[in-house]
Design an enzyme around this catalytic site. Sequence first.
Site, PDB file in Angstrom:
ATOM      1  N   THR A 241       0.803  -1.223   0.000  1.00 60.66           N
ATOM      2  CA  THR A 241       0.000   0.000   0.000  1.00 60.66           C
ATOM      3  C   THR A 241       0.835   1.272   0.000  1.00 60.66           C
ATOM      4  OG1 THR A 241      -1.435   1.331   1.437  1.00 60.66           O
ATOM      5  CG2 THR A 241      -0.170  -0.373   2.520  1.00 60.66           C
TER       6      THR A 241
ATOM      7  N   LYS B 272       1.922  -3.192   7.330  1.00 57.51           N
ATOM      8  CA  LYS B 272       1.995  -3.490   5.898  1.00 57.51           C
ATOM      9  C   LYS B 272       3.441  -3.465   5.401  1.00 57.51           C
ATOM     10  CE  LYS B 272      -2.113  -4.262   4.027  1.00 57.51           C
ATOM     11  NZ  LYS B 272      -2.407  -5.357   3.091  1.00 57.51           N
TER      12      LYS B 272
END
Length: 323
Positions: A126, A154
């Site tokens: 992301t 992430k």
Amino acid sequence: MNKCAVITGITGQDGAYLSRLLLDKGYRVIGFTPRRGSDTTWRLREMRVADRVEMIYGDVTDLSSVLHVMRSQQPDEVYNLAAQSFVGASWNQPVHTADVNAIGTVNVLEAIRQSCPKARFYQASTSEMFGNVQSPKQSESTPFYPRSPYGVAKLYGHWITVNYRESFGLHASSGILFNHESPLRGIEFVTRKITDAVARIKLGRQRTLKLGNMDARRDWGFAGDYVQAMWLMLQQPKPDDYVIATGNSTSVKEFCSVAFQIAGLESDAHVEIDKSLMRPAEVDMLLGDPTKAKSLLGWEPSTPLRQTIEMMIDADLQRVRNE
Ligand code: NDP
Ligand code: GDP
């Protein structure tokens, strides 16, 4: 023989779009999904694929369940979309966010390494990993600086994907996707919160919309375009990492005024700032550089933001009318 794909997070926005894409290409699609107390398949039903995918219960935080699906299905491709995906909630649930987004990713990689090492792997990375951006336009070489427990977790998922590729030779790719929206976007995200409110205000069911930081800027694309990039990454001879973005940045305020204007309304008449919706740390602006994806994957976004907003408002008007 038809290819087989396992999708974790199949009941989410991207899972629904990706399922349709893969089914249309003739894949057998297996959804790996946690058993929940209530039905979570509304997106698959809206995409008319609910009865075409096979579901296997499991949770990415439970290695035994991930091993089971990889051993029993021997997939050709694995798309790891499962996540606690809402940045705002990640300050309230930092440990859970790390469990799902970080440990969940290494569980999937480890299960592939042990059970089906030839399977090709996609990790849903992301733009939130860029966070406090270190360059005005973010590409694959821009240093990361996450600003939320979501972004930090992430980042682990991203680097463990790179590490398993380099350590074990897995065909593991990471797509660094910038925000992408659609009528299937979760209602907690600002775009869908806005289009849902526009529909309710238009139909006289709501008067005001409370928002937090309206100066934040995002590079918003359309989910239907972005799942094609995921698939393209796994069709390449070699695994790699790619930024997927439109190359345009828009503020929350601008998004809001376009959405209200599409419905023939004035945003200033309905929007209020609510300081409690401001985040402990903010990502002020994101703007992606998708040059690598264009030149190596032949991928380009094809849906302008205004068209995505129109689709979202149409769907929300329909939903509110049907309530
Ligand atoms: P959603 O929040 O719509 O979907 C997330 C999915 O993950 C849901 O199906 C959810 O199931 C599932 N899930 C949650 N926890 C677990 C778990 N422990 N085990 C298995 N499945 C689980 O996200 P999107 O579809 O929008 O995004 C897909 C992926 O891409 C996510 O990883 C997200 O972080 C990432 N991403 C998204 C971007 C975007 O703009 N949409 C941008 C960049 C990256 P349930 O609903 O039952 O909890
Ligand atoms: P994110 O980029 O994954 O965090 O996606 P969101 O849609 O949740 O948020 C995008 C931006 O909108 C962030 O900078 C938020 O601070 C900002 N924002 C402003 N008001 C709101 C709101 O009411 N809800 C959400 N979710 N975001 C808001």
